[in-house]
Design an enzyme around this catalytic site. Sequence first.
Site, PDB file in Angstrom:
ATOM      1  N   LYS A 183      40.484  48.925  40.193  1.00  0.00           N
ATOM      2  CA  LYS A 183      40.234  49.812  41.497  1.00  0.00           C
ATOM      3  C   LYS A 183      41.503  50.612  42.043  1.00  0.00           C
ATOM      4  CE  LYS A 183      36.064  47.940  41.968  1.00  0.00           C
ATOM      5  NZ  LYS A 183      36.379  47.006  40.640  1.00  0.00           N
TER       6      LYS A 183
HETATM    7  C1  LIG Z   1      30.165  48.614  43.146  1.00  0.00           C
HETATM    8  C2  LIG Z   1      30.966  47.467  42.908  1.00  0.00           C
HETATM    9  N1  LIG Z   1      30.617  46.184  43.766  1.00  0.00           N
HETATM   10  C3  LIG Z   1      31.440  44.881  43.715  1.00  0.00           C
HETATM   11  C4  LIG Z   1      32.261  44.861  42.897  1.00  0.00           C
HETATM   12  C5  LIG Z   1      32.955  43.378  42.665  1.00  0.00           C
HETATM   13  O1  LIG Z   1      34.364  43.618  43.000  1.00  0.00           O
HETATM   14  P1  LIG Z   1      35.206  42.304  42.544  1.00  0.00           P
HETATM   15  O2  LIG Z   1      35.327  42.329  40.921  1.00  0.00           O
HETATM   16  O3  LIG Z   1      36.215  42.421  43.386  1.00  0.00           O
HETATM   17  O4  LIG Z   1      34.447  41.144  42.858  1.00  0.00           O
HETATM   18  C6  LIG Z   1      32.595  45.928  42.027  1.00  0.00           C
HETATM   19  C7  LIG Z   1      33.670  45.545  40.947  1.00  0.00           C
HETATM   20  O5  LIG Z   1      33.744  46.423  39.832  1.00  0.00           O
HETATM   21  C8  LIG Z   1      31.824  47.151  41.894  1.00  0.00           C
HETATM   22  O6  LIG Z   1      32.341  48.161  41.101  1.00  0.00           O
END
Ligand SMILES: Cc1ncc(COP(=O)(O)O)c(C=O)c1O
Length: 405
Positions: A183
């Site tokens: 990220k």
């Molecule tokens: C569009 C989207 N939503 C949610 C997430 C979830 O994030 P996390 O991995 O911190 O739970 C991601 C992670 O890649 C994502 O790309």
Amino acid sequence: MTNYSYPRYRLNTNLQFYGKFITSLLNPLAYQKKPLAACLQLLSQQFQSEQILLFPQARIGFYHYLQAVLQKEDQVIISSYTLIDMVNMILATGAQPVLCDTAPHKFTPGLTEIKARVTDKTRVLVYTHLYGIVEDLTEIRHFCKQHQILLVEDCAQAVGCEDSLGPVGLQADAAVYSFGALKNIVGLYGGALMLKDSAVFYAIQKKMLHQPYLPLHRLIEKFLFCIFYEILSHPVIFSVFFKKISFAFDEKGHVDKIPKLKKVKPEFSDYAMHPIQAALILNQLPFLNTRREKAKFFAKTYSQLFEKKSNFMPFFSFDPAQVFTYLQYPVYYRGKNKDLKNILIKSKIDVNIDFFQNISHLEEFKQSYFCPNCEDLIEHLILFPSYSKLSKRFFLKMAKVLEML
Ligand SMILES: Cc1ncc(COP(=O)(O)O)c(C=O)c1O
């Protein structure tokens, strides 16, 4: 690094990040609450909200929010083009995910596609801002208000982005942000949840109060993964083993190659964010501006380039100089993306054409939710590198190749 090739994406990490993790491991004070409080304070400023909660992952914040607002048999509308784990969080609460098509030639749904999925059981709509392209949600927000539907903005890929109201996320009832390894700001894992409703905020805060921290060994494992990824994606290594690494990225380089539905309690749902994650986020937040400026430069140049080419179509209509892309710049290619990828490989240009899949293809959804626009998207979306470690020199070289297409 003049003649080296750069991969489709590299991590938003730096020496300070690796140094901070190692020194934190060795410092007993780094295991205490202080960085968590400091991180909350800084994020409150960044996201312009007092009601922020931290989680080991963004999806865990989303899960706790759904648990707080949903009842059995409620329906949650979510795009067919998103991370499968967000759909799995809905399933884990016992609610029903309702897959919504993307708008024509877009990677997010529009009001027309959303309206087609609304029933009297719809309780939540999840709007996902993908690739750092933040759309104006005024119409969607008004529609949700009218129909008493809670709007959640998934800003996992949009940390540091802005819309007309200011920092992304303020248009909705709740917003989730991610600090995962790939990220804009990396906390190895990590997530934040912004809430408008104070009652829901205090209820989740109370529930989180006694959760243990995410186990340290999970952070160490992720840290080692980051180093491994850093080596593979380093231009020197990548250029020498271009075909092998590019193929490995195609096969294993993203989370949703083979999306699978799971109706189980999420792995990290009983944990809180570890103070070391908070310390990493704090350490990296000051770099956000430089990353944003670089991404804007790439977005502007890509936009100018593709504007002149009739075989490409932009995904957004606002000023590209405002776009803080997430690792890669998305564009709609009128031909098949696979064909273009094969042409670019010959010039040692590595692009991504399959970040997410069309979830409505899964057996469990096939009968109920047909999503033809999403199907079209999968064949035409192409993602060009735009991450902060991409060298401008390589980028301009790549732009020249694209100009000749
Ligand atoms: C569009 C989207 N939503 C949610 C997430 C979830 O994030 P996390 O991995 O911190 O739970 C991601 C992670 O890649 C994502 O790309």
